[in-house]
Design a protein around this motif. Structure first.
Motif, PDB file in Angstrom:
ATOM      1  N   GLU A  21       0.845  -1.192   0.000  1.00 32.80           N
ATOM      2  CA  GLU A  21       0.000   0.000   0.000  1.00 32.80           C
ATOM      3  C   GLU A  21       0.880   1.242   0.000  1.00 32.80           C
ATOM      4  O   GLU A  21       1.623   1.494   0.958  1.00 32.80           O
ATOM      5  CB  GLU A  21      -0.912   0.012   1.227  1.00 32.80           C
ATOM      6  CG  GLU A  21      -1.913  -1.125   1.280  1.00 32.80           C
ATOM      7  CD  GLU A  21      -2.789  -1.041   2.528  1.00 32.80           C
ATOM      8  OE1 GLU A  21      -2.864   0.059   3.122  1.00 32.80           O
ATOM      9  OE2 GLU A  21      -3.373  -2.062   2.901  1.00 32.80           O
ATOM     10  N   ALA A  22       0.779   2.045  -1.060  1.00 31.40           N
ATOM     11  CA  ALA A  22       1.598   3.245  -1.173  1.00 31.40           C
ATOM     12  C   ALA A  22       1.308   4.229  -0.040  1.00 31.40           C
ATOM     13  O   ALA A  22       2.223   4.907   0.457  1.00 31.40           O
ATOM     14  CB  ALA A  22       1.359   3.924  -2.531  1.00 31.40           C
ATOM     15  N   GLY A  23       0.043   4.306   0.372  1.00 31.37           N
ATOM     16  CA  GLY A  23      -0.321   5.226   1.457  1.00 31.37           C
ATOM     17  C   GLY A  23       0.361   4.875   2.764  1.00 31.37           C
ATOM     18  O   GLY A  23       0.829   5.768   3.491  1.00 31.37           O
ATOM     19  N   MET A  24       0.447   3.565   3.081  1.00 31.76           N
ATOM     20  CA  MET A  24       1.117   3.138   4.315  1.00 31.76           C
ATOM     21  C   MET A  24       2.616   3.421   4.230  1.00 31.76           C
ATOM     22  O   MET A  24       3.226   3.878   5.205  1.00 31.76           O
ATOM     23  CB  MET A  24       0.866   1.639   4.548  1.00 31.76           C
ATOM     24  CG  MET A  24       1.566   1.093   5.796  1.00 31.76           C
ATOM     25  SD  MET A  24       1.056   1.938   7.316  1.00 31.76           S
ATOM     26  CE  MET A  24      -0.620   1.288   7.512  1.00 31.76           C
ATOM     27  N   ARG A  25       3.223   3.176   3.060  1.00 37.06           N
ATOM     28  CA  ARG A  25       4.658   3.458   2.909  1.00 37.06           C
ATOM     29  C   ARG A  25       4.935   4.951   3.114  1.00 37.06           C
ATOM     30  O   ARG A  25       5.883   5.329   3.799  1.00 37.06           O
ATOM     31  CB  ARG A  25       5.149   3.026   1.521  1.00 37.06           C
ATOM     32  CG  ARG A  25       5.071   1.536   1.263  1.00 37.06           C
ATOM     33  CD  ARG A  25       5.956   1.132   0.083  1.00 37.06           C
ATOM     34  NE  ARG A  25       5.609   1.823  -1.149  1.00 37.06           N
ATOM     35  CZ  ARG A  25       4.716   1.395  -2.047  1.00 37.06           C
ATOM     36  NH1 ARG A  25       4.061   0.252  -1.819  1.00 37.06           N
ATOM     37  NH2 ARG A  25       4.492   2.069  -3.157  1.00 37.06           N
ATOM     38  N   GLN A  26       4.085   5.783   2.516  1.00 36.74           N
ATOM     39  CA  GLN A  26       4.276   7.226   2.632  1.00 36.74           C
ATOM     40  C   GLN A  26       4.073   7.708   4.070  1.00 36.74           C
ATOM     41  O   GLN A  26       4.823   8.545   4.576  1.00 36.74           O
ATOM     42  CB  GLN A  26       3.318   7.954   1.688  1.00 36.74           C
ATOM     43  CG  GLN A  26       3.525   9.464   1.652  1.00 36.74           C
ATOM     44  CD  GLN A  26       2.587  10.142   0.663  1.00 36.74           C
ATOM     45  OE1 GLN A  26       1.715   9.507   0.075  1.00 36.74           O
ATOM     46  NE2 GLN A  26       2.768  11.442   0.473  1.00 36.74           N
ATOM     47  N   PHE A  27       3.055   7.146   4.729  1.00 36.87           N
ATOM     48  CA  PHE A  27       2.739   7.525   6.113  1.00 36.87           C
ATOM     49  C   PHE A  27       3.911   7.206   7.050  1.00 36.87           C
ATOM     50  O   PHE A  27       4.370   8.062   7.812  1.00 36.87           O
ATOM     51  CB  PHE A  27       1.470   6.790   6.557  1.00 36.87           C
ATOM     52  CG  PHE A  27       1.216   6.825   8.035  1.00 36.87           C
ATOM     53  CD1 PHE A  27       0.869   8.005   8.678  1.00 36.87           C
ATOM     54  CD2 PHE A  27       1.331   5.663   8.797  1.00 36.87           C
ATOM     55  CE1 PHE A  27       0.634   8.030  10.047  1.00 36.87           C
ATOM     56  CE2 PHE A  27       1.111   5.676  10.159  1.00 36.87           C
ATOM     57  CZ  PHE A  27       0.761   6.865  10.787  1.00 36.87           C
TER      58      PHE A  27
END
Length: 458
Positions: A21-27
């Protein structure tokens, strides 16, 4: 109000976040970037393994379910004997079997999604603290079996010691290499410890006596080794560079290093990376280097026994420790210190020093420096008296211990000559001479002035 977590352990650490999940990596990346030295992200095991081949990561944060290949099947990272990484698994599926499997493959922690940032931060800090404790435990066990010369306290009022303390205070907070020179027993290890203690570095102080390790084992001791790298290497082991990460590595007696090892040390210092014996991969390290020697390294370079490039790399700043015979005014202070300390350790009474006793110590040259003085005081405590026959004056063939004062002299003449000799031993330092004589500085000044006036009158 909740206290802010202490992220000092993260400053020299690296972390790899693997989640599809790109959102989790960014977070997570955004939250950890300000605390970690290096943060990388990947969306799959294949991408993560490519990153791991280029760089060692202290911590892996892995989503359990990834496309193509489960993170629990990432054997290259989870079972790498050469570069151990702590692992935190995270998953949205609260299954007992999954948690048990994660523990079996060596997970340091297991977090359920969704989670608050504070939960992840606390898990990370727990893992890094355990890692630090394991490192400190290793170092403590090592020091129990290793002689460390901490018998040379930097006590004294001499100009040389005061100047040395001022330089230490100035250069300690810098990352620069320091070369400490001085005769055996002058307290080079103590200076190195003082530089580390005042440096503000979060990692440990790791002393290494280069002359006490067999030459064929030096590389493995410093850089570590893989399983089977040489005969007797039954398991992989991390080296002292790794254990000193974030702190200070003190290379004592560096002049004893073989030329081949000098070349490898130079490369490690220039690249800020080490290669364990038997491994083809380098590991980045953050270590401040201090080195010491009782040899004249410039002469060793000219003789071809020490590499010139390594000498220049280490010789950013040189601190030269004075021998004890050049700071005789400090001997009474050191003698009293050792008498109190050793008496406590031995369970015996300290030795009461007379003025003559201290004077005799000041006339002796102490070729073994502070270490020899300490051993002499210990012998005195064990015997219950001072064996002054061991202190045959070596500094002056006409000292009072050998010839004494002529019996025809008056008490005033004896006093004058004694005061002048103490002043000479103190290198003209009137305050030090007054302390040694047990009189006020004003009294000493008055006596010196009266003798000068009497000389002028004649």
């Amino acid at each position: 109000m909740t206290a802010e977590p202490d992220f000092s352990l993260c400053r020299t650490a690296s972390v790899l976040i693997v989640d599809d999940e790109a959102g989790m990596r960014q977070f997570l990346s955004k939250a950890l970037l300000k605390h970690f030295a290096l943060v990388e992200t990947a969306g799959s095991i294949e991408e993560a393994e490519a990153l791991r081949q280029r760089c060692h990561f202290d911590l892996l944060i892995l989503d359990v379910r990834l496309p193509g290949r489960s993170s629990m099947d990432w054997h290259e990272a989870l079972h790498d004997p050469n570069r151990h990484s702590d692992v935190i698994f995270m998953t949205a599926y609260a299954e007992l079997d999954t948690a048990i499997q994660a523990l079996r493959v060596g997970a340091a922690d297991f977090i359920l999604k969704p989670f608050r940032l504070e939960q992840m931060q606390n898990a990370i800090l727990r893992v890094l603290k355990r890692r630090q404790l394991a490192r400190e435990n290793f170092l403590l066990k090592r020091e129990v079996h290793q002689f460390v010369d901490d018998d040379s306290p930097m006590l004294g009022h001499s100009a040389g010691i005061r100047q040395l303390e001022a330089v230490i205070q100035r250069v300690a907070p810098t990352p620069s290499a320091v070369l400490i020179e001085g005769e055996s027993g002058t307290g080079k290890d103590l200076v190195a410890r003082a530089l580390h203690q005042q440096s503000g570095r979060s990692g440990p102080y790791v002393p290494v006596n280069c002359g006490a390790i067999a030459p064929d084992l030096l590389e493995a001791e410093l850089f570590g080794h893989t399983k089977g790298a040489f005969t007797g290497a039954m398991r992989s082991r991390e080296g002292l560079f790794h254990y000193a990460s974030g702190g200070t590595l003190f290379l004592d007696e560096i002049g004893e290093l073989p030329l081949g090892m000098q070349a490898k040390l130079l490369r490690a210092l220039e690249q800020k990376a080490i290669r364990p014996v038997g491994s083809e991969q380098e590991v980045k390290v953050d270590v401040r280097i201090l080195a010491a020697t009782n040899r004249h390294l410039e002469e060793e370079v000219r003789a071809g026994r020490f590499r010139e490039d390594l000498y220049f790399r280490l010789n950013v700043l040189t601190l030269t420790l004075p021998p004890l015979r050049d700071r005789r005014e400090d001997i009474p202070l050191l003698a009293h210190y050792f008498s109190r300390r050793l008496a406590r350790e031995l369970g015996l009474d300290p030795i009461p020093f007379s003025h003559d006793d201290l004077y005799a110590m000041q006339q002796y040259d102490w070729k073994g420096n502070i270490r020899e003085l300490k051993n002499f005081i210990e012998r005195c405590i064990l015997l219950g008296h001072l064996p002054l026959q061991d202190l045959q004056p070596t500094s002056s063939p006409t000292s009072p211990r050998q010839a004494g004062f002529p019996v025809c002299w008056t008490l005033e003449e004896v006093e004058k000559q004694h005061i002048l000799r103490v002043l000479q031993a103190s290198e003209g330092n009137k305050s030090a001479a007054a302390r040694q004589l047990g009189i006020a500085r004003k009294t000493l000044d008055r006596k010196l002035t009266s003798w000068e006036d009497a000389t002028s009158a004649h």
